[in-house]
Design a protein around this motif. Structure first.
Motif, mmCIF file in Angstrom:
data_model
loop_
_atom_site.group_PDB
_atom_site.id
_atom_site.type_symbol
_atom_site.label_atom_id
_atom_site.label_comp_id
_atom_site.label_asym_id
_atom_site.label_seq_id
_atom_site.Cartn_x
_atom_site.Cartn_y
_atom_site.Cartn_z
ATOM 1 N N PHE A 1 0.817 -1.214 0.000
ATOM 2 C CA PHE A 1 0.000 0.000 0.000
ATOM 3 C C PHE A 1 0.851 1.265 0.000
ATOM 4 C CE2 PHE A 1 -3.484 -2.379 2.568
ATOM 5 C CZ PHE A 1 -3.955 -2.978 1.416
ATOM 6 N N VAL B 1 3.061 4.322 -0.943
ATOM 7 C CA VAL B 1 3.314 5.103 -2.154
ATOM 8 C C VAL B 1 4.813 5.377 -2.162
ATOM 9 C CG1 VAL B 1 2.794 7.226 -3.415
ATOM 10 C CG2 VAL B 1 1.016 6.112 -2.039
ATOM 11 N N TYR C 1 -0.025 6.071 2.207
ATOM 12 C CA TYR C 1 -0.467 4.701 1.926
ATOM 13 C C TYR C 1 -1.809 4.766 1.228
ATOM 14 C CZ TYR C 1 3.248 3.163 4.954
ATOM 15 O OH TYR C 1 4.491 2.931 5.490
ATOM 16 N N THR C 2 -1.942 3.970 0.176
ATOM 17 C CA THR C 2 -3.222 3.920 -0.502
ATOM 18 C C THR C 2 -4.223 3.206 0.390
ATOM 19 O OG1 THR C 2 -2.722 1.839 -1.624
ATOM 20 C CG2 THR C 2 -2.134 3.874 -2.782
ATOM 21 N N SER D 1 -6.261 0.918 -0.629
ATOM 22 C CA SER D 1 -6.273 -0.486 -1.040
ATOM 23 C C SER D 1 -5.222 -0.641 -2.120
ATOM 24 C CB SER D 1 -7.646 -0.916 -1.575
ATOM 25 O OG SER D 1 -7.785 -0.570 -2.934
ATOM 26 N N ASN D 2 -4.888 -1.857 -2.473
ATOM 27 C CA ASN D 2 -3.895 -2.031 -3.537
ATOM 28 C C ASN D 2 -4.561 -2.347 -4.876
ATOM 29 O OD1 ASN D 2 -4.611 -4.647 -3.084
ATOM 30 N ND2 ASN D 2 -2.635 -5.300 -2.281
ATOM 31 N N TYR E 1 -7.369 2.282 -5.586
ATOM 32 C CA TYR E 1 -7.950 3.328 -4.741
ATOM 33 C C TYR E 1 -6.807 4.207 -4.255
ATOM 34 C CZ TYR E 1 -11.394 4.937 -1.219
ATOM 35 O OH TYR E 1 -12.268 5.660 -0.465
ATOM 36 N N TRP E 2 -6.921 5.503 -4.340
ATOM 37 C CA TRP E 2 -5.779 6.369 -4.061
ATOM 38 C C TRP E 2 -5.677 6.741 -2.587
ATOM 39 C CZ3 TRP E 2 -1.308 6.635 -5.601
ATOM 40 C CH2 TRP E 2 -0.499 7.756 -5.409
ATOM 41 N N VAL E 3 -4.839 7.720 -2.253
ATOM 42 C CA VAL E 3 -4.568 8.135 -0.875
ATOM 43 C C VAL E 3 -5.656 9.091 -0.400
ATOM 44 C CG1 VAL E 3 -2.921 9.296 0.643
ATOM 45 C CG2 VAL E 3 -2.086 7.907 -1.266
ATOM 46 N N TRP E 4 -6.292 8.732 0.698
ATOM 47 C CA TRP E 4 -7.333 9.552 1.303
ATOM 48 C C TRP E 4 -6.969 9.760 2.770
ATOM 49 C CZ3 TRP E 4 -11.010 11.256 -1.990
ATOM 50 C CH2 TRP E 4 -11.164 10.552 -3.186
ATOM 51 N N PRO F 1 -1.869 12.067 -7.519
ATOM 52 C CA PRO F 1 -0.656 11.232 -7.514
ATOM 53 C C PRO F 1 0.650 11.991 -7.269
ATOM 54 C CG PRO F 1 -2.113 10.518 -9.253
ATOM 55 C CD PRO F 1 -2.690 11.799 -8.703
#
Length: 190
Positions: free
Chosen positions: A58, A60, A67-68, A70-71, A74-77, A120
């Motif tokens: 996860f 980045v 960390y995302t 999910s792999n 889904y991006w970083v929130w 990103p």
């Protein structure tokens, strides 16, 4: 993006075997140090043993501490990166949470605080509602509960306290709850 993928493929061309061997070696070493559970359920036991590597998947690579969620794309929130600190700490991955504490503090906007979403390249796409930003405080408290490391608390407490100060006026009586938008964080516009 396409250009970044092509660049990475050119970078590892001719060295893919060595790269794969290095990944397998790292994975074996990680498994030798990871937490073990003997629950009688081999799937659960395997999941616990693989937690460090799941978390590594996860990460980045060019945004330390990011960390995302999910792999699978889904991006970083902000919310998703803070909400599972207790599970990560139970797995023994304390440095993972320490790096998240630094990441959220260091990427926070001076006026608006912790982001809800970034792109990103790490630019803020949306900020998180102030009450939800207090997940950071919970993450720091969970780090303290597991590590008892006063130096980390001293390092990150001032930022956590500033997040609480932002929402003190929105506390509802003695409930410990804050006024905010409903259905947060999935549809903050609602």
């Amino acid at each position: 993006g396409e250009a970044e993928a092509a660049s990475r493929l050119r970078e590892i061309r001719g060295a893919i075997g060595a790269s794969a061997a290095g990944e397998r070696r790292h994975y074996r070493e990680s498994l030798s140090r990871s937490a073990r559970l003997e629950s009688g359920n081999p799937v659960l036991d395997s999941f616990v043993a693989n937690t460090p590597e799941i978390l590594r998947s996860f990460a980045v690579k060019d945004l330390p501490g990011a960390y995302t969620a999910s792999n699978t794309g889904y991006w970083v929130w902000g919310w998703d990166g803070m909400v599972h600190a207790d599970g990560i700490m139970l797995s023994g991955e304390w440095e993972n949470i320490r790096s998240r504490l630094a990441f959220y503090r260091d990427t926070a906007d001076p006026e608006h605080g912790i982001f809800h979403a970034i792109d990103p390249r790490g630019a803020v796409l949306a900020v998180m509602a102030p009450p939800a930003q207090t997940f950071y405080c919970i993450m720091l408290f969970q780090y303290w509960l597991f590590s008892r490391d006063p130096e980390v608390v001293r390092e990150f407490y001032p930022f956590a306290a500033s997040l609480l100060e932002r929402v003190e006026t929105d506390v509802v009586g003695s409930t410990g709850l804050y006024r905010g938008r409903g259905l947060y964080p999935d549809f903050p516009e609602d």
